[in-house]
Design a protein around this motif. Structure first.
Motif, PDB file in Angstrom:
ATOM      1  N   TYR A   9       3.430  -0.243 -10.145  1.00 21.64           N
ATOM      2  CA  TYR A   9       2.421   0.816 -10.128  1.00 21.64           C
ATOM      3  C   TYR A   9       1.226   0.451 -11.002  1.00 21.64           C
ATOM      4  O   TYR A   9       0.063   0.662 -10.609  1.00 21.64           O
ATOM      5  CB  TYR A   9       2.996   2.157 -10.585  1.00 21.64           C
ATOM      6  CG  TYR A   9       1.890   3.177 -10.701  1.00 21.64           C
ATOM      7  CD1 TYR A   9       1.325   3.731  -9.556  1.00 21.64           C
ATOM      8  CD2 TYR A   9       1.338   3.509 -11.938  1.00 21.64           C
ATOM      9  CE1 TYR A   9       0.251   4.606  -9.642  1.00 21.64           C
ATOM     10  CE2 TYR A   9       0.264   4.382 -12.033  1.00 21.64           C
ATOM     11  CZ  TYR A   9      -0.268   4.924 -10.874  1.00 21.64           C
ATOM     12  OH  TYR A   9      -1.351   5.768 -10.957  1.00 21.64           O
ATOM     13  N   ALA A  21      -5.306   9.257  -6.487  1.00 21.20           N
ATOM     14  CA  ALA A  21      -3.879   8.968  -6.277  1.00 21.20           C
ATOM     15  C   ALA A  21      -3.102  10.213  -5.918  1.00 21.20           C
ATOM     16  O   ALA A  21      -2.180  10.158  -5.098  1.00 21.20           O
ATOM     17  CB  ALA A  21      -3.277   8.343  -7.530  1.00 21.20           C
ATOM     18  N   PHE A  31      -5.934   6.982  -9.807  1.00 22.06           N
ATOM     19  CA  PHE A  31      -4.840   6.086 -10.198  1.00 22.06           C
ATOM     20  C   PHE A  31      -4.893   5.804 -11.695  1.00 22.06           C
ATOM     21  O   PHE A  31      -3.841   5.758 -12.361  1.00 22.06           O
ATOM     22  CB  PHE A  31      -4.909   4.784  -9.390  1.00 22.06           C
ATOM     23  CG  PHE A  31      -4.234   4.879  -8.058  1.00 22.06           C
ATOM     24  CD1 PHE A  31      -2.925   4.450  -7.884  1.00 22.06           C
ATOM     25  CD2 PHE A  31      -4.892   5.431  -6.964  1.00 22.06           C
ATOM     26  CE1 PHE A  31      -2.285   4.559  -6.660  1.00 22.06           C
ATOM     27  CE2 PHE A  31      -4.264   5.541  -5.734  1.00 22.06           C
ATOM     28  CZ  PHE A  31      -2.959   5.108  -5.578  1.00 22.06           C
ATOM     29  N   ASP A  35      -2.073   6.956 -14.396  1.00 25.45           N
ATOM     30  CA  ASP A  35      -1.450   5.918 -15.219  1.00 25.45           C
ATOM     31  C   ASP A  35      -1.512   6.291 -16.696  1.00 25.45           C
ATOM     32  O   ASP A  35      -0.522   6.149 -17.429  1.00 25.45           O
ATOM     33  CB  ASP A  35      -2.151   4.581 -14.968  1.00 25.45           C
ATOM     34  CG  ASP A  35      -1.390   3.406 -15.537  1.00 25.45           C
ATOM     35  OD1 ASP A  35      -0.141   3.394 -15.433  1.00 25.45           O
ATOM     36  OD2 ASP A  35      -2.022   2.489 -16.097  1.00 25.45           O
ATOM     37  N   LEU A 250       1.880   5.352  -3.542  1.00 22.81           N
ATOM     38  CA  LEU A 250       1.419   4.785  -4.810  1.00 22.81           C
ATOM     39  C   LEU A 250       1.244   3.274  -4.710  1.00 22.81           C
ATOM     40  O   LEU A 250       0.266   2.701  -5.235  1.00 22.81           O
ATOM     41  CB  LEU A 250       2.407   5.117  -5.928  1.00 22.81           C
ATOM     42  CG  LEU A 250       2.532   6.594  -6.331  1.00 22.81           C
ATOM     43  CD1 LEU A 250       3.607   6.757  -7.392  1.00 22.81           C
ATOM     44  CD2 LEU A 250       1.204   7.144  -6.830  1.00 22.81           C
ATOM     45  N   THR A 256      -1.709  10.812  -2.245  1.00 25.43           N
ATOM     46  CA  THR A 256      -0.580  11.704  -1.999  1.00 25.43           C
ATOM     47  C   THR A 256      -1.018  13.135  -2.271  1.00 25.43           C
ATOM     48  O   THR A 256      -1.523  13.441  -3.351  1.00 25.43           O
ATOM     49  CB  THR A 256       0.617  11.375  -2.901  1.00 25.43           C
ATOM     50  OG1 THR A 256       1.023  10.023  -2.685  1.00 25.43           O
ATOM     51  CG2 THR A 256       1.786  12.299  -2.609  1.00 25.43           C
TER      52      THR A 256
END
Length: 539
Positions: A9, A21, A31, A35, A250, A256
């Protein structure tokens, strides 16, 4: 190669940091933002004393906090454990104690239930409660529960932290991922995966359309250069099929979109607003209400973005597939076949004859009780089995592990409960779960085949089929049926409908109508409930 889920990931997040993301309601995370928040979730768990290899329960509805916690656990090499939020206290007690939870992240509304069983979990040290909002306690808000003295309780904080290289130390492809499954019978069982095996079998090597990506760099480059998909997950993330879809999104750098709880009208609004390409469901339990909503209200919403309806964890009936083909012309329906114990095993097609067929795959075969492959075209019935990247076993249950995951000549297998036969061309005809097979006068009847026939009647919303005792035949076929609102049908009308599709001994001798067929929140059939309902009518 290091096929560790957290490392994979992080590689994708570094390649597409500004890409969205995750979407849930009004909240959107790129993303990079996801993270950073997952880093903080992991750091807080580690600071609270959670060590690598320890189990952390994730007892939550869908939301960004769920994904942050999942990734945060993986980052510090803790093992996230999915908790079914609709379990009773007895089922939660079994799961919490069987999993040996050291930590727990729980939504506020489920905290009272969690606290009631926490006293029997001496290893549970760390509990984090996700509050519903910043407002003070008010009507409808659950009372704060009393936790046992050995548990340290704090509130969840969803915010980014500073990069911490120490979170990346010690990871390997052998780190564990545990997926608890309730199945259709019995207590929940924890399926233990090596992360590399999970990535290859359940996430298809990060590539749904071809050869697996075998390094973090290769995966990241493919996400950066490839076509960005978008997934709407209508089902709860604690279900295996949802987690497979989440990781696929992912790892491909895709978006998503989560529904906190499934509601068919809200699903239409979400499709209109977010424009997903793929809508993921769990069988007819979600797909049929969604189809009804489209028929009644679809013209009020822009659904043109939807190109794929994907089902996992339960097979879509042929009648529902035909409905979607009518409602959304050109839609592709993907009927995924797989299990928590095997990952994604292929795609099922339902023919005009009502049979479910799985395309030939060298990793999937049908074996007899001696684990010998059944020759194509022999007509013999055996068990669907998979080799290669399969789980290590069930957590805390060596006896069941030996039966489901035998090692033969140095090769580990996953032997599923699905019965099947192999046609001459190698196609696998999936008959149904062996544990639910009905023996009526020596004839074998698989409930799934009868359910398909019943659900093809336009008045039927849902149906479950099980055997009930019979003095003459040992068992007879019986059905619990939920009708669509305002669509009447009699038991004899349903039997007459089935006679055009099934042999006489497969026709339900007993039909019990109910306001609602009970399924798990993930859409799986609850055959124990069906048997209890039918037993009350058995003569």
């Amino acid at each position: 190669m290091t096929l560790n889920l957290a490392t994979l990931y992080e590689a994708v997040a570094a390649a597409v940091p500004g890409r969205v993301a995750l979407v849930c309601g009004e909240r959107r995370l790129t993303f990079a933002e996801l993270d950073a928040r997952a880093d903080e979730a992991g750091r807080r768990l580690r600071a609270a004393g959670i060590a690598p290899g320890e189990h952390v329960g994730v007892h939550m509805l869908n939301g960004t906090e769920y994904v942050e916690t999942l990734l945060g656990c993986l980052k510090i090499r803790a093992v996230p454990v999915n908790i079914n939020y609709r379990y009773t206290d007895r089922e939660l007690h079994h799961l919490y104690t069987d999993a040996g939870l050291a930590g727990l992240v729980v939504d506020e509304e489920f905290a009272p239930a969690a606290a009631r069983v926490a006293g029997d979990c001496p290893g549970l040290r760390v509990v984090t409660v996700v509050r519903a909002g910043e407002a003070a306690d008010g009507p409808g808000r659950p009372d704060k529960p009393e936790w046992p003295s050995h548990v340290s309780v704090s509130d969840y904080v969803s915010e980014p932290g500073e990069p911490d290289p120490s979170l990346r130390e010690g990871r390997s492809a052998d780190d564990r991922y545990v997926l608890y499954t309730g199945g259709t019978t019995g207590d929940p069982k924890g399926v233990v995966w090596r992360q590399e095996d999970f990535y290859m079998a359940a996430v298809k090597g990060g590539n749904p359309y071809g050869e697996p990506r075998l390094t973090p760099g290769e995966l990241a480059e493919a996400a950066k250069e490839g076509f960005e998909l978008s997934y709407l997950l209508t089902m709860p993330l604690m279900h295996g099929a949802a987690s497979y879809n989440l990781f696929m999104a992912l790892f491909t750098g895709s978006r998503t979109i989560l529904m906190r709880r499934f509601d068919p009208i809200e699903a239409l609004r979400t499709i209109d607003r977010e424009k997903p390409m793929i809508v993921a469901v769990v069988g007819d339990a979600i797909a049929r209400p969604l189809a009804d909503a489209i028929r009644a209200h679809g013209s009020d919403h822009d659904l043109s973005s939807v190109k794929v309806l994907g089902s996992g964890g339960a097979i879509l009936s042929r009648s529902v597939q035909e409905e979607f083909a009518e409602l959304i012309p050109g839609i592709h329906v993907n009927n995924g076949f797989g299990a928590s114990e095997s990952g994604v095993d292929g795609t099922i097609s339902v023919g005009d004859d009502g049979l479910m067929r799985l395309a030939a795959d060298p990793r999937v075969t049908v074996v007899d009780e001696d684990m010998k492959p059944i020759p194509p075209g022999s007509g013999r019935i055996g068990y669907v089995a998979r080799s290669g990247h399969v789980p290590l076993g069930y957590h805390n249950d060596p006896e069941k592990s030996a039966r489901t995951f035998p090692v033969i000549d140095g090769k580990r297998w996953s032997v599923l409960g699905d019965m099947a036969r192999v046609e001459a061309d190698g196609t696998v005809v999936v008959l149904g779960r062996g544990s639910g097979c009905i023996n009526t006068g020596g004839e074998k009847v698989f409930p799934e085949e009868v359910e398909q026939a019943l659900k093809s009647h336009p008045a039927v919303m849902d149906a479950l089929v099980a055997g009930v005792p019979d003095d003459r035949f040992g068992e007879r076929v019986a059905a619990v049926v939920e009708l669509r609102p305002g669509a009447p049908a009699t038991a004899e009308e349903l039997r007459a409908h089935c006679r055009g599709q099934l042999a006489g001994y497969k026709i339900p001798a007993l039909v019990r109508f109910t306001e609602r067929v009970v399924r798990s929140p993930s859409g799986k059939a609850d055959y124990r409930w069906a048997k209890r309902v039918l037993a009350g009518d058995a003569r």
